[in-house]
Motif scaffolding. Structure first.
Motif, short mmCIF file in Angstrom:
data_model
loop_
_atom_site.label_atom_id
_atom_site.label_comp_id
_atom_site.label_asym_id
_atom_site.label_seq_id
_atom_site.Cartn_x
_atom_site.Cartn_y
_atom_site.Cartn_z
N TRP A 36 7.38 -4.19 -7.31
CA TRP A 36 7.89 -5.61 -7.06
C TRP A 36 9.02 -5.21 -6.55
O TRP A 36 10.39 -5.61 -6.43
N LEU A 37 10.02 -4.06 -7.87
CA LEU A 37 11.16 -3.69 -8.37
C LEU A 37 11.85 -3.75 -5.97
O LEU A 37 13.14 -3.35 -6.17
N PHE A 38 10.53 -2.72 -5.86
CA PHE A 38 11.42 -2.15 -5.04
C PHE A 38 11.92 -3.59 -3.48
O PHE A 38 12.81 -3.72 -2.87
N VAL A 39 10.67 -4.28 -3.50
CA VAL A 39 10.20 -4.62 -1.88
C VAL A 39 10.32 -6.19 -2.55
O VAL A 39 10.29 -7.58 -1.41
N HIS A 40 10.47 -6.91 -4.15
CA HIS A 40 10.34 -8.43 -3.92
C HIS A 40 9.86 -9.59 -3.84
O HIS A 40 10.49 -10.34 -3.31
N ASP A 41 8.87 -8.94 -3.32
CA ASP A 41 7.55 -9.49 -3.30
C ASP A 41 6.34 -9.48 -3.96
O ASP A 41 5.33 -8.94 -3.72
N ASP A 42 5.78 -11.03 -4.73
CA ASP A 42 4.38 -10.18 -5.25
C ASP A 42 2.98 -9.91 -4.55
O ASP A 42 2.66 -8.99 -5.26
N LEU A 43 2.77 -10.37 -3.70
CA LEU A 43 1.69 -10.24 -2.91
C LEU A 43 1.72 -8.39 -2.93
O LEU A 43 1.11 -7.97 -2.32
N LEU A 44 3.11 -8.82 -1.84
CA LEU A 44 3.08 -7.35 -0.76
C LEU A 44 3.75 -6.20 -2.26
O LEU A 44 2.43 -4.69 -2.06
N ALA A 45 3.41 -6.78 -3.56
CA ALA A 45 3.69 -5.32 -4.80
C ALA A 45 2.49 -5.31 -4.71
O ALA A 45 2.19 -3.98 -4.70
N GLU A 46 0.87 -6.27 -4.99
CA GLU A 46 0.30 -6.22 -5.54
C GLU A 46 -0.76 -5.35 -4.10
O GLU A 46 -1.29 -4.15 -4.63
N GLU A 47 -0.22 -5.40 -3.32
CA GLU A 47 -0.65 -4.77 -1.92
C GLU A 47 -0.60 -3.01 -2.42
O GLU A 47 -1.36 -1.99 -1.51
N ILE A 48 1.20 -2.95 -2.04
CA ILE A 48 1.18 -1.20 -2.32
C ILE A 48 0.28 -0.63 -3.58
O ILE A 48 -0.05 0.71 -3.45
N ALA A 49 0.28 -1.56 -4.27
CA ALA A 49 0.07 -0.55 -5.59
C ALA A 49 -1.76 -0.79 -5.50
O ALA A 49 -1.64 0.44 -5.75
N GLN A 50 -2.07 -1.42 -4.51
CA GLN A 50 -3.70 -1.30 -4.31
C GLN A 50 -4.12 -0.32 -4.18
O GLN A 50 -4.60 0.92 -3.83
N SER A 75 2.86 7.29 -4.45
CA SER A 75 2.47 6.61 -3.45
C SER A 75 2.70 5.28 -3.70
O SER A 75 2.85 4.30 -2.36
N VAL A 76 3.47 5.05 -4.76
CA VAL A 76 3.77 3.10 -5.25
C VAL A 76 4.95 3.06 -4.34
O VAL A 76 5.67 2.89 -3.52
N VAL A 77 5.73 4.17 -4.47
CA VAL A 77 7.43 4.86 -3.97
C VAL A 77 6.83 4.97 -3.20
O VAL A 77 7.93 3.96 -1.82
N ASN A 78 6.55 5.82 -2.51
CA ASN A 78 6.19 5.52 -0.66
C ASN A 78 6.33 4.28 -0.25
O ASN A 78 5.92 4.25 0.88
N GLY A 79 4.78 4.03 -0.53
CA GLY A 79 4.47 2.46 -0.10
C GLY A 79 5.80 1.60 -0.10
O GLY A 79 5.35 0.71 1.19
N ALA A 80 6.62 1.26 -1.10
CA ALA A 80 7.58 0.61 -0.96
C ALA A 80 8.64 1.51 0.21
O ALA A 80 8.45 0.42 0.61
#
Length: 178
Positions: A36-50, A75-80
């Protein structure tokens, strides 16, 4: 031989399930917050983490013992990064299709945070180059060491020091100008 291979595959899947489940219990929320700190979107942050957890499960046998959390962070940093690149491409397309008029509607989160001092710092952090921002978030939000940050971003520890120094100097300058 097929039966032995099947048992081995089942044992490997069970080990991956157990390992990822235990990491999930501990690291799910921090990974979502990091995204979330990178993308500022709750759903997208959850998707990246998943996606990071799914990737870890797929590569469980390749990830060295005790390196699951580092693999997740990377993986999270690269996904963001990937999501931000995708967003930029979408934005360029939308900008090119509009006749020069661009409407921006502030979200409720933006409105609520704008009054807070943290929002000011957060906005200034966003003005930093991506690498400096990534290093500062990993250092001061997740409290990672220079070696862990270097590992997560795939850069040298000396580069981590340089990006942190430059990022902090830029933030200091911005705060002084205020």
């Amino acid at each position: 031989m097929t039966l032995v291979g099947t048992r081995r595959d089942a044992a490997a899947r069970a080990a991956a399930d157990d390992g990822v489940s235990s990491l999930y219990a501990v690291h799910w929320r921090p990974m979502v917050r990091l995204a979330w700190l990178f993308v500022h979107d709750d759903l997208l942050a959850e998707e990246i983490a998943q996606d990071a957890f799914v990737s870890l499960h797929r590569k469980w046998d390749d990830v060295r013992e005790g390196r699951g959390a580092a693999y997740l962070r990377q993986s999270v940093v690269n996904g963001a990064r990937s999501a931000l690149r995708h967003h930029k491409v979408e934005q360029r397309y939308l900008d090119s299709t509009r006749a020069g008029t661009r409407l921006r509607v502030a979200s409720a989160e933006d409105e609520a945070m704008s009054a807070d001092r943290a929002a000011d710092l957060f906005a200034r952090l966003q003005r930093l180059p991506a690498r400096q921002r990534e290093v500062l978030v990993l250092r001061y939000y997740l409290d990672l060491s220079e070696a862990q940050i270097a590992d997560a971003l795939g850069i040298a520890p000396g580069s981590v020091k340089a990006h942190a120094h430059r990022g902090l100097a830029a933030l200091r300058t911005q705060m002084e100008e205020r």
